[in-house]
Design a protein around this motif. Structure first.
Motif, PDB file in Angstrom:
ATOM      1  N   VAL A   1      -3.626  -7.458  -3.085  1.00  0.00           N
ATOM      2  CA  VAL A   1      -3.688  -6.409  -2.055  1.00  0.00           C
ATOM      3  C   VAL A   1      -5.067  -5.739  -1.973  1.00  0.00           C
ATOM      4  O   VAL A   1      -5.406  -5.162  -0.940  1.00  0.00           O
TER       5      VAL A   1
ATOM      6  N   TYR B   1      -0.111  -7.465  -6.927  1.00  0.00           N
ATOM      7  CA  TYR B   1       1.256  -7.176  -7.361  1.00  0.00           C
ATOM      8  C   TYR B   1       1.960  -8.513  -7.436  1.00  0.00           C
ATOM      9  O   TYR B   1       2.007  -9.234  -6.435  1.00  0.00           O
TER      10      TYR B   1
ATOM     11  N   LYS C   1      -5.446   2.499   0.186  1.00  0.00           N
ATOM     12  CA  LYS C   1      -6.067   3.765  -0.223  1.00  0.00           C
ATOM     13  C   LYS C   1      -5.454   4.299  -1.514  1.00  0.00           C
ATOM     14  O   LYS C   1      -6.160   4.627  -2.466  1.00  0.00           O
ATOM     15  N   SER C   2      -4.129   4.395  -1.519  1.00  0.00           N
ATOM     16  CA  SER C   2      -3.449   4.958  -2.703  1.00  0.00           C
ATOM     17  C   SER C   2      -3.638   4.056  -3.906  1.00  0.00           C
ATOM     18  O   SER C   2      -3.853   4.536  -5.020  1.00  0.00           O
ATOM     19  N   THR C   3      -3.571   2.745  -3.683  1.00  0.00           N
ATOM     20  CA  THR C   3      -3.734   1.796  -4.790  1.00  0.00           C
ATOM     21  C   THR C   3      -5.099   1.992  -5.440  1.00  0.00           C
ATOM     22  O   THR C   3      -5.207   2.062  -6.669  1.00  0.00           O
TER      23      THR C   3
ATOM     24  N   PRO D   1      -5.741   2.777   7.950  1.00  0.00           N
ATOM     25  CA  PRO D   1      -4.333   2.805   8.350  1.00  0.00           C
ATOM     26  C   PRO D   1      -3.393   2.634   7.165  1.00  0.00           C
ATOM     27  O   PRO D   1      -3.804   2.199   6.085  1.00  0.00           O
ATOM     28  N   SER D   2      -2.145   2.980   7.382  1.00  0.00           N
ATOM     29  CA  SER D   2      -1.128   2.865   6.347  1.00  0.00           C
ATOM     30  C   SER D   2      -1.094   1.437   5.786  1.00  0.00           C
ATOM     31  O   SER D   2      -1.173   0.472   6.538  1.00  0.00           O
TER      32      SER D   2
HETATM   33  N1  LIG Z   1       4.304  -1.342  -6.363  1.00  0.00           N
HETATM   34  C1  LIG Z   1       3.945  -2.222  -5.411  1.00  0.00           C
HETATM   35  N2  LIG Z   1       4.434  -3.477  -5.386  1.00  0.00           N
HETATM   36  C2  LIG Z   1       4.066  -4.356  -4.418  1.00  0.00           C
HETATM   37  N3  LIG Z   1       3.215  -4.071  -3.428  1.00  0.00           N
HETATM   38  C3  LIG Z   1       2.707  -2.835  -3.383  1.00  0.00           C
HETATM   39  C4  LIG Z   1       3.027  -1.830  -4.351  1.00  0.00           C
HETATM   40  N4  LIG Z   1       2.348  -0.694  -4.051  1.00  0.00           N
HETATM   41  C5  LIG Z   1       1.652  -0.973  -2.948  1.00  0.00           C
HETATM   42  N5  LIG Z   1       1.849  -2.248  -2.533  1.00  0.00           N
HETATM   43  C6  LIG Z   1       1.215  -2.906  -1.373  1.00  0.00           C
HETATM   44  O1  LIG Z   1      -0.177  -2.741  -1.482  1.00  0.00           O
HETATM   45  C7  LIG Z   1      -0.753  -2.503  -0.208  1.00  0.00           C
HETATM   46  C8  LIG Z   1      -1.537  -1.211  -0.241  1.00  0.00           C
HETATM   47  O2  LIG Z   1      -0.637  -0.122  -0.397  1.00  0.00           O
HETATM   48  P1  LIG Z   1      -1.103   1.391  -0.519  1.00  0.00           P
HETATM   49  O3  LIG Z   1      -2.247   1.467  -1.450  1.00  0.00           O
HETATM   50  O4  LIG Z   1       0.095   2.210  -0.823  1.00  0.00           O
HETATM   51  O5  LIG Z   1      -1.613   1.681   0.978  1.00  0.00           O
HETATM   52  P2  LIG Z   1      -2.030   3.075   1.644  1.00  0.00           P
HETATM   53  O6  LIG Z   1      -2.050   4.134   0.617  1.00  0.00           O
HETATM   54  O7  LIG Z   1      -3.372   2.811   2.264  1.00  0.00           O
HETATM   55  O8  LIG Z   1      -0.997   3.331   2.722  1.00  0.00           O
HETATM   56  C9  LIG Z   1       0.375  -2.508   0.784  1.00  0.00           C
HETATM   57  O9  LIG Z   1       0.428  -3.771   1.367  1.00  0.00           O
HETATM   58  C10 LIG Z   1       1.588  -2.245  -0.078  1.00  0.00           C
HETATM   59  O10 LIG Z   1       2.726  -2.844   0.499  1.00  0.00           O
END
Ligand SMILES: Nc1ncnc2c1ncn2[C@@H]1O[C@H](COP(=O)(O)OP(=O)(O)O)[C@@H](O)[C@H]1O
Ligand SMILES: [Mg+2]
Length: 338
Positions: free
Chosen positions: A18, A13, A42-44, A37-38
């Motif tokens: 990440v 990003y 995972k979601s990314t 962990p959060s």
């Molecule tokens: N739109 C975004 N812009 C900047 N950083 C992001 C964005 N979405 C996620 N991140 C960062 O990417 C990392 C992974 O996030 P995410 O996939 O949401 O984690 P999880 O689903 O495992 O909790 C985190 O450090 C989060 O802060």
């Protein structure tokens, strides 16, 4: 139906990376759970498979096709989110059929598919209701139904049970397992809950800070965790870790010793590997958890069928069940065989 292949995938990003190079093979028909962990990514990762996030480098393939530049709606995936994202002004029936209607699917076919999905999820009686007149569990079933009617090659779930209360979570978890049993479609499921991962997955992918720590079946991860992170993430209560100083044995070790709470057994002092002062007992009916602290200041937990008749503050001695002890390198925390 299709498998998913992820090849050297990185995600940044702006200028912050990440996801740091992910390689993963998901087989056709497999139920794969991403756990960690959060904030671990995972979601990314899931959203890059769905096409909701671009891949910075590397490739994502669904079946034989690289889909990096294929629109989400053309990837043959259907996603279920934590928030059900239903249209409030539409009935359950219309919510479920909406995607098909947009694709100009004939009315009769929409009707057939919506009713078939409703039957599977036992929501036929609610088809005329508005989402606002449904419970959280029913709404999530509608969201799952909306994914089913699209007849995807791959189902993607992002923490679909997080908004449900404990008993509904267990029930809906079982329904998702049955759904996979019935449809046999590839499913990728994101959760931070190791119990969901253990109960649902054919294959668990443990993520930490944008890196895959280990991939394996639930039982492989439980019995042969690759490192201390996986060892403490999989299994509840968590694995205990002991330094060489904590151990009572005469055999010297330079490693961290890991023993799960269910693998410690009360024993005589001369047979014990660890000892600790009893601090607290939690009686859970089916079993009890004893919380202890060693002379060297290490806290540990023991799972027992019957709580000890000992008073708080007394010393208890434990040995480990055969072949249940794990060893980790003190520096790297990687599992070592010795
Ligand atoms: N739109 C975004 N812009 C900047 N950083 C992001 C964005 N979405 C996620 N991140 C960062 O990417 C990392 C992974 O996030 P995410 O996939 O949401 O984690 P999880 O689903 O495992 O909790 C985190 O450090 C989060 O802060
Ligand atoms: Mg997430």
């Amino acid at each position: 139906m299709a498998g998913v292949t992820i090849n050297s995938v990185r995600k940044s990003y702006t200028d912050v990376e990440v996801m740091h190079g992910i390689d993963l093979q998901i087989n056709d028909g497999e139920f794969v759970v991403f756990v960690g962990p959060s904030g671990c990514g995972k979601s990314t990762l899931l959203r890059m498979i769905a096409g909701l996030e671009e891949v910075t480098s590397g490739t994502v393939s669904i079946g034989e096709q690289v889909v990096n530049h294929v629109a989400p709606s053309k990837r043959g995936v259907a996603m279920v989110f934590q928030t059900y994202a239903l249209y409030p002004h539409m009935s359950v029936y219309k919510n479920m059929g909406f995607g098909l209607k947009q694709q100009k699917t004939p009315k009769a076919e929409i009707d057939e598919r919506v009713r078939a999905a409703a039957e599977i999820l036992q929501i036929t009686d609610y088809l005329d209701r508005s989402p606002k007149n449904l419970s959280g569990g029913q709404r999530q079933r509608v969201a799952i139904g909306r994914a089913i009617v699209r007849d995807p090659e791959v189902f993607l779930f992002d923490e679909p049970l997080s908004n449900l209360d404990a008993s509904l979570r267990v029930q809906t978890r079982l329904e998702i397992a049955r759904l996979h049993e019935r449809l046999g479609t590839t499913m990728i499921y994101v959760t931070h809950d190791q119990v969901e991962a253990m109960t649902l997955a054919d294959k668990i992918v443990v993520l930490r800070a944008g890196v895959i720590e280990q991939v394996g079946s639930p039982i492989e991860l439980y019995t042969n965790p690759a490192n201390q992170f996986v060892a403490s993430f999989i299994g509840s209560p968590k694995m205990n870790f002991f330094t060489p100083d904590d151990l009572l044995t005469n055999v010297p070790t330079v490693h961290i010793t890991g023993i799960r709470p269910e693998h410690l057994i009360l024993s005589a002092e001369d047979k014990a590997v660890v000892s600790g002062k009893l601090e607290l007992i939690e009686q859970l009916g089916e079993y009890a958890l004893a919380y202890l602290i060693s002379d060297t200041g290490t806290e540990f937990t023991v799972k027992m069928e019957v709580p000890p008749s000992t008073s708080i503050g007394e010393m208890l001695y434990f040995s480990a069940k055969p072949k249940t002890t794990h060893h980790f390198d003190t520096e790297t925390s990687v599992r070592v065989l010795s």
